[in-house]
Scaffold this active site. Structure first.
Site, short mmCIF file in Angstrom:
data_model
loop_
_atom_site.label_atom_id
_atom_site.label_comp_id
_atom_site.label_asym_id
_atom_site.label_seq_id
_atom_site.Cartn_x
_atom_site.Cartn_y
_atom_site.Cartn_z
N GLU A 163 -18.19 0.22 -1.93
CA GLU A 163 -17.44 -0.14 -3.14
C GLU A 163 -18.32 -0.61 -4.29
O GLU A 163 -18.07 -1.64 -4.90
CB GLU A 163 -16.40 -1.22 -2.78
CG GLU A 163 -15.45 -0.75 -1.71
CD GLU A 163 -14.47 -1.84 -1.25
OE1 GLU A 163 -14.55 -2.98 -1.73
OE2 GLU A 163 -13.61 -1.53 -0.40
N ASN A 205 -19.56 4.44 0.87
CA ASN A 205 -18.12 4.35 1.15
C ASN A 205 -17.40 3.70 -0.03
O ASN A 205 -17.87 2.70 -0.56
CB ASN A 205 -17.94 3.47 2.40
CG ASN A 205 -16.54 3.48 2.97
OD1 ASN A 205 -15.98 4.55 3.22
ND2 ASN A 205 -15.95 2.31 3.18
N HIS A 242 -6.94 4.72 0.89
CA HIS A 242 -5.78 3.83 0.98
C HIS A 242 -4.76 4.35 -0.03
O HIS A 242 -4.91 4.12 -1.23
CB HIS A 242 -6.18 2.40 0.63
CG HIS A 242 -7.14 1.77 1.59
ND1 HIS A 242 -6.77 1.45 2.88
CD2 HIS A 242 -8.44 1.41 1.47
CE1 HIS A 242 -7.81 0.89 3.50
NE2 HIS A 242 -8.83 0.88 2.68
N GLU A 271 -10.76 4.95 5.97
CA GLU A 271 -9.86 3.79 6.06
C GLU A 271 -8.43 4.22 5.77
O GLU A 271 -7.68 3.52 5.07
CB GLU A 271 -10.30 2.69 5.09
CG GLU A 271 -11.72 2.22 5.31
CD GLU A 271 -12.14 1.07 4.40
OE1 GLU A 271 -11.27 0.41 3.79
OE2 GLU A 271 -13.36 0.82 4.32
N ASP A 273 -4.74 4.83 5.24
CA ASP A 273 -3.37 4.33 5.44
C ASP A 273 -2.54 4.83 4.27
O ASP A 273 -3.08 5.09 3.18
CB ASP A 273 -3.28 2.81 5.63
CG ASP A 273 -4.04 1.99 4.61
OD1 ASP A 273 -4.28 2.49 3.49
OD2 ASP A 273 -4.39 0.84 4.91
O1 G2I Z 1 -9.16 -4.44 1.89
C1 G2I Z 1 -8.97 -3.34 2.74
C2 G2I Z 1 -10.28 -2.70 3.06
C3 G2I Z 1 -10.87 -2.10 1.80
N1 G2I Z 1 -12.11 -1.41 2.09
C4 G2I Z 1 -13.10 -2.20 2.78
C5 G2I Z 1 -12.54 -2.86 4.03
O2 G2I Z 1 -13.52 -3.68 4.59
C6 G2I Z 1 -11.30 -3.64 3.70
O3 G2I Z 1 -10.84 -4.25 4.92
C7 G2I Z 1 -10.20 -5.48 4.80
C8 G2I Z 1 -9.71 -5.91 6.13
O4 G2I Z 1 -8.74 -5.01 6.59
C9 G2I Z 1 -9.08 -7.30 6.04
O5 G2I Z 1 -8.79 -7.80 7.35
O6 G2I Z 1 -11.11 -6.40 4.27
C10 G2I Z 1 -10.52 -7.65 4.02
C11 G2I Z 1 -11.54 -8.56 3.38
O7 G2I Z 1 -12.11 -8.00 2.29
C12 G2I Z 1 -10.03 -8.25 5.34
O8 G2I Z 1 -9.33 -9.45 5.07
C13 G2I Z 1 -9.90 -10.59 5.58
C14 G2I Z 1 -9.22 -11.77 4.95
O9 G2I Z 1 -9.38 -11.68 3.53
C15 G2I Z 1 -9.82 -13.01 5.44
O10 G2I Z 1 -9.12 -14.11 4.92
C16 G2I Z 1 -9.82 -13.03 6.95
O11 G2I Z 1 -10.52 -14.14 7.43
O12 G2I Z 1 -9.77 -10.65 6.98
C17 G2I Z 1 -10.45 -11.75 7.50
C18 G2I Z 1 -10.47 -11.68 9.02
O13 G2I Z 1 -9.18 -11.55 9.51
#
Ligand code: G2I
Length: 453
Positions: A163, A205, A242, A271, A273
């Site tokens: 990103e 990515n 996404h 990724e 969805d």
């Molecule tokens: O945002 C969706 C995805 C966009 N592209 C990059 C990916 O790395 C990203 O994944 C998401 C995860 O699916 C989430 O699970 O990235 C987020 C963070 O940037 C993730 O969220 C985080 C929460 O913000 C935190 O508060 C939490 O501690 O997940 C963490 C673990 O559950």
């Protein structure tokens, strides 16, 4: 080595499925082997692809979750566990426990692992957020080196940089502390990753790079093209994909995938969805991947709707209760219907007779989308080597060249002349070189002519 990785992983997954079924069959007699084609992973493997899911370590103790994971998927991406804040919470102190747990779960079952992600403006630990300049650059490179080294041999592809481009129409890099260390931070990260793990595919990515006509897509494309030209070690591009009402699946998605692939990189849907999980849209995405030979596979960003970062959009293939949704059936059908892909050649063979000594021919391949196109022109020397060349191409009315690579040009509309640059004028007998350009409008039937100097 890198090219063989997916097929090897697929074979391992199939072999394991067969062995497991055999063991179960001996104990229970009536259990049929899980035939290839009845699960996402097995069907994808039949097409030389993988079908993966983002996995959270803390869910591996949920048997409803692991039942689906182990049955359906042959690739895994840790959803958060390989991010910078997870793997280096304090500077110089590395923490791999949760990531290792996912890697071990996957690899012991013959699934391959995508690493996500080594360098990113987000999910930085506090110590890194507060850094800048050369100290940050060094810390970032050390992080890339340490983490890629730890997982060497276990990760088939890395999202080295995630990103790094801005949304909107600017086509600019995203502002971040990493970007402020200098524009070359991305290539520095790729070089460090290659040095640490020469066997993993190295990917860039991003999201909102699915629509070929968007500035962000074109900006990433230009970076990848530049990296390939200059020998920066990049092997693949990840399209997060996404999709939702604000960022819908674009009809030119296949053009995007094939255009990047034509640069000489693999493409991966990393990724996926889709808000509402339209079966038709899921099917189209999978068909688009299957249509592009260098599209290695698809990863969905979670297993059940309840596992999604956007759970309220119910964007995944399984209900929160673990049932297959119509989108699941559509994806499986698309995987099973898919034929072994053959991309159109980047440059078709010349249609004109072979030139005499000292001559050359030119052939053009076009990737057209609504409102624009990319043309790749192949210059082939005849039975003698040539030292310079000029290609002449007449563009249809309304077409204007906007940028070009590997050639000097005169004229942006109508009749255009293209001459070699310093490094590609010399072409051996029967050998070829390529240049390309992007233009607005419609390509129509371009018929290039070539003259050797
Ligand atoms: O945002 C969706 C995805 C966009 N592209 C990059 C990916 O790395 C990203 O994944 C998401 C995860 O699916 C989430 O699970 O990235 C987020 C963070 O940037 C993730 O969220 C985080 C929460 O913000 C935190 O508060 C939490 O501690 O997940 C963490 C673990 O559950």
């Amino acid at each position: 080595m890198r090219n063989a990785t997916w097929k090897a992983a697929s074979r391992a997954a199939l072999a394991l499925t067969g062995a497991g079924a055999l063991a179960a069959g001996m104990a229970m007699v009536l259990v049929a082997p899980a035939a290839a084609g009845t699960t996402l992973g097995a069907s994808a493997a039949e097409k030389g692809r993988y079908f993966g899911a983002a996995v959270a370590a803390y869910k591996l103790s949920d048997s409803a979750y692991t039942t689906i994971l182990n049955r359906e998927f042959n690739s895994v991406t840790p959803e958060n566990e390989m991010k910078i804040d997870a793997t280096e919470p304090q500077q110089g102190q590395f923490s791999y426990g949760q990531a290792d747990q996912i890697v071990n779960h996957a690899r012991s079952r013959g699934m391959s692992v995508r690493g996500h992600t080594l360098a990113w403006h987000s999910q930085q630990p506090g110590w890194m957020q507060n850094m800048s300049g050369s100290a940050l650059r060094q810390a970032m490179l050390n992080h890339v080196t340490q983490v890629a080294t730890h997982f060497r041999g276990q990760v088939v592809a890395w999202d080295v940089v995630n990103e790094a481009f801005a949304d909107g129409s600017s086509g600019a890099r995203r502002d971040s502390n990493l970007q402020r260390t200098g524009n070359d931070w991305i290539e520095a990260a790729f070089r460090a990753a290659r040095a640490a793990d020469s066997g993993a595919k190295l990917c860039y990515n991003d999201y909102n790079t699915d629509n070929w006509s968007h500035a962000k897509t074109q900006a990433v494309y230009a970076m990848v093209r530049d990296f390939k030209q200059r020998g920066v070690p990049i092997d693949c591009v990840g399209f997060q994909s996404h999709f939702n009402s604000g960022s819908p699946y674009p009809s030119n998605y296949r053009t995007t995938l094939s255009s990047f692939a034509a640069l000489g990189v693999d493409v991966q849907i990393t990724e996926l969805d889709i808000e509402g999980a339209s079966a038709a849209t899921y099917r189209s995405v999978v068909e688009d991947c299957l249509a592009v030979a260098r599209c290695n596979g698809v990863t969905v960003w979670g297993i059940r709707d309840s596992d999604s970062w956007r759970a309220s959009q119910t964007p995944l293939l399984f209900t929160s209760g673990g049932a297959k949704k119509p989108a699941y059936d559509a994806v499986l059908a698309a995987l099973n219907n898919g034929t072994t892909p053959t991309d159109p050649p980047t440059t078709p063979p010349p249609t004109t007779p072979p030139p005499g000594p000292g001559g050359c021919t030119a052939a053009v391949a076009v990737n057209q989308w609504t409102g624009g196109f990319v043309a790749t022109v192949k210059v082939t020397a005849g039975s003698s080597a040539i030292t310079s060349w000029t290609v002449t191409l007449t563009l249809p009315l309304g077409s204007t060249v906007t940028n070009a690579w590997n050639a000097n040009r005169s004229g942006d509309t109508g009749t255009t002349n293209w001459t070699n640059v310093a490094y590609n004028g010399r072409v051996g007998a029967g050998q070829s070189t390529e240049f390309g350009f992007q233009a607005n409008g419609t390509a129509g039937g371009l018929t290039p002519t070539c003259a050797a100097g």
